[in-house]
Design a protein around this motif. Sequence first.
Motif, short mmCIF file in Angstrom:
data_model
loop_
_atom_site.label_atom_id
_atom_site.label_comp_id
_atom_site.label_asym_id
_atom_site.label_seq_id
_atom_site.Cartn_x
_atom_site.Cartn_y
_atom_site.Cartn_z
N GLY A 173 0.81 -1.21 0.00
CA GLY A 173 0.00 0.00 0.00
C GLY A 173 0.84 1.25 0.00
N ASN A 174 1.91 1.26 0.80
CA ASN A 174 2.79 2.43 0.83
C ASN A 174 3.55 2.59 -0.48
OD1 ASN A 174 2.07 3.03 3.47
ND2 ASN A 174 3.74 1.81 4.37
N ALA A 175 4.00 1.46 -1.07
CA ALA A 175 4.81 1.53 -2.28
C ALA A 175 4.02 2.03 -3.48
CB ALA A 175 5.40 0.15 -2.59
N ILE A 176 2.73 1.68 -3.57
CA ILE A 176 1.95 2.07 -4.74
C ILE A 176 1.17 3.36 -4.53
CG2 ILE A 176 1.74 -0.34 -5.45
CD1 ILE A 176 -1.14 -0.31 -4.50
N ASP A 177 1.24 3.92 -3.33
CA ASP A 177 0.55 5.18 -3.07
C ASP A 177 1.09 6.27 -4.00
OD1 ASP A 177 -1.19 6.97 -1.78
OD2 ASP A 177 0.42 7.64 -0.44
N GLY A 178 0.22 6.91 -4.73
CA GLY A 178 0.62 7.96 -5.67
C GLY A 178 0.88 7.46 -7.08
N MET A 179 0.83 6.13 -7.28
CA MET A 179 1.00 5.60 -8.63
C MET A 179 -0.24 5.85 -9.47
SD MET A 179 2.96 1.94 -8.19
CE MET A 179 2.54 1.57 -9.90
N ASP A 180 -0.07 5.74 -10.77
CA ASP A 180 -1.18 5.93 -11.71
C ASP A 180 -1.98 4.63 -11.83
OD1 ASP A 180 -2.88 7.03 -13.56
OD2 ASP A 180 -1.50 6.81 -15.25
N LEU A 181 -2.59 4.21 -10.72
CA LEU A 181 -3.43 3.02 -10.68
C LEU A 181 -4.81 3.44 -10.22
CD1 LEU A 181 -1.13 0.44 -8.84
CD2 LEU A 181 -1.71 0.42 -11.26
N ASP A 182 -5.86 2.89 -10.87
CA ASP A 182 -7.19 3.19 -10.37
C ASP A 182 -7.43 2.40 -9.08
OD1 ASP A 182 -7.98 0.56 -11.07
OD2 ASP A 182 -8.69 1.22 -13.05
N GLU A 183 -8.55 2.70 -8.44
CA GLU A 183 -8.81 2.10 -7.13
C GLU A 183 -8.89 0.58 -7.21
OE1 GLU A 183 -12.17 2.38 -3.54
OE2 GLU A 183 -12.24 3.75 -5.26
N GLU A 184 -9.49 0.07 -8.27
CA GLU A 184 -9.62 -1.38 -8.40
C GLU A 184 -8.27 -2.05 -8.57
OE1 GLU A 184 -11.95 -4.71 -11.17
OE2 GLU A 184 -12.16 -2.57 -11.61
N ASP A 201 6.63 0.77 -12.12
CA ASP A 201 7.13 1.82 -13.03
C ASP A 201 6.21 3.03 -13.06
OD1 ASP A 201 4.94 0.95 -14.43
OD2 ASP A 201 6.03 0.50 -16.29
N GLY A 202 5.33 3.16 -12.10
CA GLY A 202 4.41 4.29 -12.06
C GLY A 202 3.01 3.94 -12.50
N ALA A 203 2.86 2.99 -13.43
CA ALA A 203 1.54 2.60 -13.91
C ALA A 203 1.31 1.10 -13.82
CB ALA A 203 1.34 3.06 -15.36
N ARG A 204 2.34 0.35 -13.46
CA ARG A 204 2.23 -1.11 -13.41
C ARG A 204 3.04 -1.64 -12.24
NH1 ARG A 204 4.51 -5.73 -16.00
NH2 ARG A 204 6.07 -4.47 -17.10
N SER A 259 1.25 -9.46 -12.36
CA SER A 259 1.35 -8.09 -12.85
C SER A 259 -0.01 -7.44 -12.79
CB SER A 259 1.88 -8.09 -14.30
OG SER A 259 1.88 -6.77 -14.83
N VAL A 260 -0.05 -6.21 -12.30
CA VAL A 260 -1.30 -5.47 -12.19
C VAL A 260 -1.11 -4.08 -12.78
CG1 VAL A 260 -3.00 -4.47 -10.61
CG2 VAL A 260 -1.97 -6.69 -10.08
N GLY A 261 -2.04 -3.68 -13.66
CA GLY A 261 -1.99 -2.35 -14.25
C GLY A 261 -1.16 -2.32 -15.52
N GLY A 262 -1.48 -1.39 -16.42
CA GLY A 262 -0.70 -1.19 -17.63
C GLY A 262 -0.68 -2.40 -18.51
N GLN A 263 0.38 -2.55 -19.28
CA GLN A 263 0.55 -3.66 -20.22
C GLN A 263 1.74 -4.49 -19.81
OE1 GLN A 263 -1.57 -4.26 -22.80
NE2 GLN A 263 -2.79 -2.55 -21.99
N THR A 264 1.64 -5.83 -20.04
CA THR A 264 2.75 -6.72 -19.74
C THR A 264 3.64 -6.91 -20.95
OG1 THR A 264 1.40 -8.64 -20.29
CG2 THR A 264 1.45 -7.94 -17.99
N ASP A 318 -6.43 -4.73 -6.20
CA ASP A 318 -5.98 -6.02 -6.72
C ASP A 318 -4.51 -6.28 -6.36
OD1 ASP A 318 -8.47 -6.49 -7.80
OD2 ASP A 318 -7.90 -5.91 -9.85
N ALA A 319 -3.68 -5.22 -6.43
CA ALA A 319 -2.26 -5.39 -6.12
C ALA A 319 -2.06 -5.76 -4.66
CB ALA A 319 -1.50 -4.11 -6.46
N VAL A 320 -2.76 -5.08 -3.75
CA VAL A 320 -2.62 -5.38 -2.32
C VAL A 320 -3.13 -6.79 -2.03
CG1 VAL A 320 -3.37 -4.74 -0.01
CG2 VAL A 320 -2.73 -2.96 -1.65
N TYR A 321 -4.28 -7.13 -2.61
CA TYR A 321 -4.84 -8.47 -2.39
C TYR A 321 -3.90 -9.54 -2.93
CZ TYR A 321 -7.57 -12.68 -2.90
OH TYR A 321 -7.98 -13.99 -2.84
N ALA A 322 -3.39 -9.32 -4.15
CA ALA A 322 -2.53 -10.32 -4.77
C ALA A 322 -1.27 -10.54 -3.94
CB ALA A 322 -2.16 -9.88 -6.19
N ALA A 323 -0.68 -9.46 -3.45
CA ALA A 323 0.53 -9.59 -2.64
C ALA A 323 0.25 -10.41 -1.38
CB ALA A 323 1.04 -8.20 -2.26
N SER A 324 -0.85 -10.10 -0.70
CA SER A 324 -1.21 -10.82 0.51
C SER A 324 -1.44 -12.30 0.21
CB SER A 324 -2.46 -10.20 1.13
OG SER A 324 -2.86 -10.88 2.29
#
Length: 305
Positions: free
Chosen positions: A199-210, A241-244, A300-305, A214-220
């Motif tokens: 949560g701290n690492a992705i705060d401020g990234m260009d990710l929507d709320e969903e 990288d800011g969006a992924r 991987s969550v967000g952006g393109q792989t 998903d990233a926090v849930y997946a990590a857990s």
Amino acid sequence: MTGFFHETAFYGTDDDFLAHAVPFLEDGLRAGEPSVVACSEQNTELLRGTLGRTGVIFRPGTGQYSRPSEAIANYLDLFREYTAGGAQQMRVIGQVPHPGTGARWDWWARYEAAVNQAYAEFPVWGLCPYDTRTTPADVLADVVSTHPNIATAPGTHEANPGYRAGLASSPPLPDVLEEGVPLVELVDPAAGTVREAVGNAIDGMDLDEEAAHDAVYAASEIVTNGLTHGVAPVRFRLWADGARVVLAVTDHGPGPSDPTAGLVPTTETRSAGLGLWILHRTCDYVSMGRDADGFTVRVSVGGQT
């Protein structure tokens, strides 16, 4: 036919594709069998132009094969529907994405292995044609190893001597973001610690709320999976990288031996299956496999792989 008859065929021209596909569909229609096509747009148009107005059921290939877990869930719904309606036999021509069409392959290689078990209860003849003009050699090798049957020429249907039951051989490849230093790296962390760190690492990234959820849930989930089913030490890493966001958990266990793990719907809460299945339905990409460092689940969550 009883059960799932999983067959591949290789072709190098449009005419070769039609020589395999058209008789397959026409025979099914004559027998009154539901016949489904989920191919590339080009091959769908070739079949429409050749068959004209028929009873073939066309599904957009990009929609049917958006991700492996979706493809399996959608096909299972379709097979149950037709079976409940009295179908004694069904036919499907499906074209699975691969690097030649711009897709990551290893989770689709797992799909091709998993469906032998996932569809086993249904009387389905599945034909998976691969274009040798665009399909890489390592993908073709996996295709051979995951299909129990092969049409070596139009009209021939033979047991495939190259078939190997179980997992496909393609190893998962590291994500390009992994070339950099991880933003987060933890060893044997509690799930709560991981959720807070992500949560701290992705705060401020260009990710929507969903996507952020998903990233926090997946990590857990992948850390819990490693701690519960793996062998310590369990290492968690995060790159972004800011969006992924790319998350990876590595342990020293063998990983699940079941090729369907994470790819089929399940309500089993005491195994790794339920959490892995949710990851496959929510994340943009999931890979699972062993290398020299151990068994790694990577998402991987967000952006393109």
